[in-house]
Design an enzyme around this catalytic site. Structure first.
Site, PDB file in Angstrom:
ATOM      1  N   ASP A   6       0.860  -1.188   0.000  1.00  7.78           N
ATOM      2  CA  ASP A   6       0.000   0.000   0.000  1.00  7.78           C
ATOM      3  C   ASP A   6       0.894   1.236   0.000  1.00  7.78           C
ATOM      4  O   ASP A   6       1.523   1.546   1.013  1.00  7.78           O
ATOM      5  CB  ASP A   6      -0.909  -0.021   1.229  1.00  7.78           C
ATOM      6  CG  ASP A   6      -1.732   1.260   1.370  1.00  7.78           C
ATOM      7  OD1 ASP A   6      -1.981   1.924   0.350  1.00  7.78           O
ATOM      8  OD2 ASP A   6      -2.127   1.577   2.517  1.00  7.78           O
ATOM      9  N   GLY A   8       1.189   5.022   0.028  1.00  8.62           N
ATOM     10  CA  GLY A   8       0.534   6.292   0.286  1.00  8.62           C
ATOM     11  C   GLY A   8       1.489   7.445   0.080  1.00  8.62           C
ATOM     12  O   GLY A   8       2.678   7.252  -0.193  1.00  8.62           O
ATOM     13  N   ASN A   9       0.979   8.647   0.224  1.00  6.17           N
ATOM     14  CA  ASN A   9       1.834   9.815   0.050  1.00  6.17           C
ATOM     15  C   ASN A   9       2.875   9.947   1.152  1.00  6.17           C
ATOM     16  O   ASN A   9       3.935  10.546   0.941  1.00  6.17           O
ATOM     17  CB  ASN A   9       0.973  11.084   0.012  1.00  6.17           C
ATOM     18  CG  ASN A   9       0.183  11.189  -1.272  1.00  6.17           C
ATOM     19  OD1 ASN A   9       0.735  11.281  -2.355  1.00  6.17           O
ATOM     20  ND2 ASN A   9      -1.139  11.151  -1.149  1.00  6.17           N
ATOM     21  N   ASN A  11       3.650   7.076   3.650  1.00 11.51           N
ATOM     22  CA  ASN A  11       4.308   5.797   3.955  1.00 11.51           C
ATOM     23  C   ASN A  11       3.971   4.736   2.928  1.00 11.51           C
ATOM     24  O   ASN A  11       2.915   4.781   2.290  1.00 11.51           O
ATOM     25  CB  ASN A  11       3.878   5.286   5.334  1.00 11.51           C
ATOM     26  CG  ASN A  11       4.390   6.147   6.470  1.00 11.51           C
ATOM     27  OD1 ASN A  11       5.585   6.416   6.561  1.00 11.51           O
ATOM     28  ND2 ASN A  11       3.498   6.598   7.336  1.00 11.51           N
ATOM     29  N   VAL A  12       4.872   3.763   2.809  1.00  8.90           N
ATOM     30  CA  VAL A  12       4.609   2.522   2.083  1.00  8.90           C
ATOM     31  C   VAL A  12       4.472   1.423   3.127  1.00  8.90           C
ATOM     32  O   VAL A  12       5.351   1.251   3.972  1.00  8.90           O
ATOM     33  CB  VAL A  12       5.743   2.165   1.103  1.00  8.90           C
ATOM     34  CG1 VAL A  12       5.396   0.886   0.334  1.00  8.90           C
ATOM     35  CG2 VAL A  12       6.018   3.304   0.139  1.00  8.90           C
ATOM     36  N   VAL A  13       3.360   0.683   3.065  1.00  9.95           N
ATOM     37  CA  VAL A  13       3.127  -0.410   3.999  1.00  9.95           C
ATOM     38  C   VAL A  13       3.180  -1.721   3.226  1.00  9.95           C
ATOM     39  O   VAL A  13       2.485  -1.891   2.219  1.00  9.95           O
ATOM     40  CB  VAL A  13       1.769  -0.262   4.712  1.00  9.95           C
ATOM     41  CG1 VAL A  13       1.557  -1.432   5.671  1.00  9.95           C
ATOM     42  CG2 VAL A  13       1.695   1.060   5.458  1.00  9.95           C
ATOM     43  N   ASP A 110      -6.246   4.285  -3.350  1.00  8.85           N
ATOM     44  CA  ASP A 110      -6.525   4.022  -1.937  1.00  8.85           C
ATOM     45  C   ASP A 110      -8.018   4.079  -1.649  1.00  8.85           C
ATOM     46  O   ASP A 110      -8.565   3.234  -0.930  1.00  8.85           O
ATOM     47  CB  ASP A 110      -5.761   5.006  -1.048  1.00  8.85           C
ATOM     48  CG  ASP A 110      -5.988   6.470  -1.431  1.00  8.85           C
ATOM     49  OD1 ASP A 110      -6.518   6.759  -2.522  1.00  8.85           O
ATOM     50  OD2 ASP A 110      -5.604   7.345  -0.624  1.00  8.85           O
ATOM     51  N   ASP A 130     -11.009   7.967   5.915  1.00  5.28           N
ATOM     52  CA  ASP A 130      -9.623   7.484   5.907  1.00  5.28           C
ATOM     53  C   ASP A 130      -8.687   8.618   6.312  1.00  5.28           C
ATOM     54  O   ASP A 130      -8.597   9.642   5.626  1.00  5.28           O
ATOM     55  CB  ASP A 130      -9.257   6.962   4.515  1.00  5.28           C
ATOM     56  CG  ASP A 130      -7.906   6.249   4.493  1.00  5.28           C
ATOM     57  OD1 ASP A 130      -7.192   6.262   5.517  1.00  5.28           O
ATOM     58  OD2 ASP A 130      -7.566   5.674   3.443  1.00  5.28           O
ATOM     59  N   THR A 189      -0.509  28.754  25.258  1.00  9.73           N
ATOM     60  CA  THR A 189      -0.400  28.639  23.796  1.00  9.73           C
ATOM     61  C   THR A 189      -0.545  27.202  23.327  1.00  9.73           C
ATOM     62  O   THR A 189      -1.272  26.918  22.353  1.00  9.73           O
ATOM     63  CB  THR A 189       0.948  29.206  23.326  1.00  9.73           C
ATOM     64  OG1 THR A 189       1.018  30.589  23.685  1.00  9.73           O
ATOM     65  CG2 THR A 189       1.106  29.068  21.822  1.00  9.73           C
TER      66      THR A 189
END
Length: 261
Positions: A6, A8-9, A11-13, A110, A130, A189
């Site tokens: 998988d 993603g922008n 991580n890669v899983v 995705d 998601d 703050t």
């Protein structure tokens, strides 16, 4: 065994499936420049450390929203596993549902994979939330058709933009404020930032899901996935199901369909 990937922008899983069971998973930062050899040094070592024989991998399926990362992952499969990886959304891996939107080809892999998994695992009309680099809200009807949705900035992206643009604001963790964490009157703050980021995000989700429910006009279940789904589920009642493996399960379902033909 199936090696599901998988991309993603952020991580890669990589997940190793034995049937529908995830035996293990590994995560690395997404970098389109990472070569097949670099992936192999990292991934094969981790597999062996956990007692998995790479030769038991019989199928690789990649779902990616980062096209530039695809080639090196395909080379990884060919060079180190002796397998030509399948790619979600490319023949022979069709989605198997109707994308009832104006530009079906623009639907991200995705979100398409989530649609496949959500319809297979849950009944009726669905809203799939998601949490990733962006937070997406996808509407899936009872027949499994993708009807459209919403794209919002991910909470980490929103926080990064705030801290980058305001020189005196510190970086904070994504968490509810300490102490009386239901209060929305910050006394310093950091608390004020956490209230704005965390409770502001909860309010955004609750508001958008309420509007989606109203527009759909039928009973609908909300399924949440992604790394922050569990955290937010502790502070809102909008989710009917939290399924952190939804995307990976969607990849496994697609792989099963191809293998069954």
């Amino acid at each position: 065994m199936l090696l599901a990937v998988d991309v993603g922008n952020t991580n890669v899983v990589f997940a190793l499936f034995d049937g529908r069971e995830i035996r293990s998973r590994w995560r690395v930062a997404t970098d389109p420049r990472r070569t097949a050899d670099e992936y192999a040094v990292w991934l094969l070592q981790l597999m062996k450390l956990q007692g998995f024989d790479p030769e038991r991998v019989r199928q690789i399926l990649i779902s990616t929203v980062v096209p530039r990362a695809l080639h090196n992952l395909q080379v990884l499969g060919q060079k180190y596993f002796g397998i030509d990886p399948l790619v979600a959304g490319q023949p022979p891996v069709d989605w198997g549902f109707v994308a009832d939107v104006e530009q079906p080809r623009s639907l991200g892999a995705d979100r398409a994979v989530n649609t496949v998994a959500a319809h297979a695992k849950y009944e009726g009309d669905l809203i799939v939330v998601d949490f990733g680099t962006a937070t997406t809200f996808d509407v899936v009807d009872a027949s499994g058709a993708y009807k459209g949705g919403i794209i919002a900035p991910g909470i980490n992206l929103s926080l990064d933009a705030l801290v980058t643009a305001a020189a005196k604001l510190p970086r904070i963790a994504i968490a509810p404020p300490q102490g009386n964490n239901r209060s929305v009157i910050g006394r310093n703050t950091e608390d004020q930032m956490q209230i704005g980021v965390f409770w502001g995000y909860v309010a955004m989700m609750e508001g958008l899901i309420s509007r989606l429910r109203e527009e759909i006009g039928r009973p609908v279940k909300v399924v949440a996935t992604g790394g922050l789904a569990v955290l937010f589920d502790e502070h809102t009642s909008i989710f009917d199901h939290v399924d952190t493996d939804l995307t990976l399960d969607g990849i496994a379902i697609l792989a099963e369909r191809v293998a069954a033909r």
